[in-house]
Design a protein around this motif. Structure first.
Motif, PDB file in Angstrom:
ATOM      1  N   UNK A  95       0.828  -1.203   0.000  1.00 33.86           N
ATOM      2  CA  UNK A  95       0.000   0.000   0.000  1.00 33.86           C
ATOM      3  C   UNK A  95       0.868   1.261   0.000  1.00 33.86           C
ATOM      4  N   UNK A  96       0.545   2.176  -0.897  1.00 33.26           N
ATOM      5  CA  UNK A  96       1.271   3.441  -0.982  1.00 33.26           C
ATOM      6  C   UNK A  96       2.467   3.395  -1.919  1.00 33.26           C
ATOM      7  N   UNK A  97       2.840   2.217  -2.378  1.00 32.52           N
ATOM      8  CA  UNK A  97       3.984   2.121  -3.289  1.00 32.52           C
ATOM      9  C   UNK A  97       3.608   2.538  -4.715  1.00 32.52           C
ATOM     10  N   UNK A  98       2.356   2.280  -5.120  1.00 30.74           N
ATOM     11  CA  UNK A  98       1.888   2.659  -6.466  1.00 30.74           C
ATOM     12  C   UNK A  98       2.812   2.140  -7.561  1.00 30.74           C
ATOM     13  N   UNK A  99       3.181   0.892  -7.473  1.00 30.57           N
ATOM     14  CA  UNK A  99       4.132   0.292  -8.406  1.00 30.57           C
ATOM     15  C   UNK A  99       3.464  -0.106  -9.719  1.00 30.57           C
ATOM     16  N   UNK A 100       4.249  -0.061 -10.778  1.00 30.77           N
ATOM     17  CA  UNK A 100       3.834  -0.581 -12.069  1.00 30.77           C
ATOM     18  C   UNK A 100       4.633  -1.851 -12.311  1.00 30.77           C
ATOM     19  N   UNK A 101       3.929  -2.947 -12.584  1.00 29.10           N
ATOM     20  CA  UNK A 101       4.592  -4.217 -12.869  1.00 29.10           C
ATOM     21  C   UNK A 101       4.513  -4.516 -14.352  1.00 29.10           C
ATOM     22  N   UNK A 102       5.626  -4.966 -14.888  1.00 32.02           N
ATOM     23  CA  UNK A 102       5.680  -5.447 -16.264  1.00 32.02           C
ATOM     24  C   UNK A 102       6.201  -6.874 -16.196  1.00 32.02           C
ATOM     25  N   UNK A 103       5.597  -7.745 -16.964  1.00 28.70           N
ATOM     26  CA  UNK A 103       6.014  -9.146 -16.926  1.00 28.70           C
ATOM     27  C   UNK A 103       6.266  -9.676 -18.326  1.00 28.70           C
ATOM     28  N   UNK A 104       6.958 -10.788 -18.377  1.00 26.37           N
ATOM     29  CA  UNK A 104       7.202 -11.462 -19.642  1.00 26.37           C
ATOM     30  C   UNK A 104       8.563 -12.104 -19.635  1.00 26.37           C
ATOM     31  N   UNK A 105       8.719 -13.037 -20.519  1.00 28.43           N
ATOM     32  CA  UNK A 105      10.005 -13.712 -20.650  1.00 28.43           C
ATOM     33  C   UNK A 105      10.908 -12.961 -21.606  1.00 28.43           C
ATOM     34  N   UNK A 106      11.874 -13.660 -22.114  1.00 28.84           N
ATOM     35  CA  UNK A 106      12.801 -13.076 -23.079  1.00 28.84           C
ATOM     36  C   UNK A 106      12.036 -12.803 -24.364  1.00 28.84           C
ATOM     37  N   UNK A 107      12.115 -11.584 -24.840  1.00 32.97           N
ATOM     38  CA  UNK A 107      11.387 -11.162 -26.027  1.00 32.97           C
ATOM     39  C   UNK A 107      12.297 -11.299 -27.248  1.00 32.97           C
ATOM     40  N   UNK A 108      11.964 -12.230 -28.106  1.00 28.77           N
ATOM     41  CA  UNK A 108      12.761 -12.462 -29.308  1.00 28.77           C
ATOM     42  C   UNK A 108      12.548 -11.426 -30.388  1.00 28.77           C
ATOM     43  N   UNK A 109      11.590 -10.510 -30.192  1.00 30.79           N
ATOM     44  CA  UNK A 109      11.266  -9.519 -31.220  1.00 30.79           C
ATOM     45  C   UNK A 109      12.405  -8.541 -31.478  1.00 30.79           C
ATOM     46  N   UNK A 110      13.272  -8.330 -30.501  1.00 25.88           N
ATOM     47  CA  UNK A 110      14.342  -7.344 -30.643  1.00 25.88           C
ATOM     48  C   UNK A 110      15.689  -7.973 -30.976  1.00 25.88           C
ATOM     49  N   UNK A 111      15.689  -9.239 -31.373  1.00 23.64           N
ATOM     50  CA  UNK A 111      16.954  -9.938 -31.643  1.00 23.64           C
ATOM     51  C   UNK A 111      17.785  -9.232 -32.706  1.00 23.64           C
ATOM     52  N   UNK A 112      17.159  -8.776 -33.764  1.00 25.18           N
ATOM     53  CA  UNK A 112      17.907  -8.103 -34.838  1.00 25.18           C
ATOM     54  C   UNK A 112      18.598  -6.850 -34.312  1.00 25.18           C
ATOM     55  N   UNK A 113      17.871  -6.057 -33.520  1.00 24.91           N
ATOM     56  CA  UNK A 113      18.455  -4.848 -32.954  1.00 24.91           C
ATOM     57  C   UNK A 113      19.603  -5.184 -32.000  1.00 24.91           C
TER      58      UNK A 113
END
Length: 160
Positions: A95-113
């Motif tokens: 309570x009071x932290x107001x955190x934003x969570x993002x989840x997911x595994x390794x994203x292969x979409x950026x492999x070229x970059x």
């Protein structure tokens, strides 16, 4: 990769002494702490009472809790780790932290970059590759990596 964003400071929480020594040897500008000291260390080495961004990549028994506890109010906590057990959001404690969570595994979409950044010398993966195996010995490489033998960090597989 985090260094590409040019943060004011990077703090790594690592249990393994061997990996802490690796970080000291290859990334001397990175601050290092242990899980036991992490929360206190992060708070004393940050500008707003905790980390602005937290990347949880370990997936250990207590690492999810440690991640959100080290975050400052209104921080972003990114969970890349894969856990053996379900994790619980202890909302009364948060309570009071107001955190934003993002989840997911390794994203292969950026492999070229990522490969372009390596080719341009903006990311140096050389220190991370501790072992090399020909494709014909891939089972041995997987066994070494899975059992965390011989100081392995990353294994490169090459075609013979």
């Amino acid at each position: 990769s985090v260094m590409l964003k040019q943060p004011k400071r990077i703090i790594v929480c690592e249990q393994s002494e061997e990996r802490r020594n690796f970080i000291r040897a290859h990334y001397p500008e990175v601050l290092i702490t242990t899980p036991k000291e992490c929360d206190k260390f992060v708070k004393s080495n940050s500008d707003h009472g905790g980390a602005d961004r937290v990347l949880e990549v370990a997936g250990g028994k207590d690492t999810f809790q440690l991640a959100w506890q080290c975050a400052r109010p209104n921080a972003i906590v990114t969970i890349v780790a894969l856990y053996d057990e379900a994790q619980t959001l202890p909302l009364p404690d948060m309570y009071g932290k107001n955190l934003t969570f993002k989840t997911g595994g390794v994203d292969g979409c950026d492999c070229e970059e990522v490969l372009q950044l390596i080719e341009q010398g903006k990311i140096d993966t050389t220190p991370l590759i501790t072992h090399r195996f020909p494709l014909s010995r891939i089972e041995e490489a997987y066994q070494l990596f899975e059992n965390r033998e011989d100081g392995v960090i990353k294994v490169a597989i090459y075609n013979e």
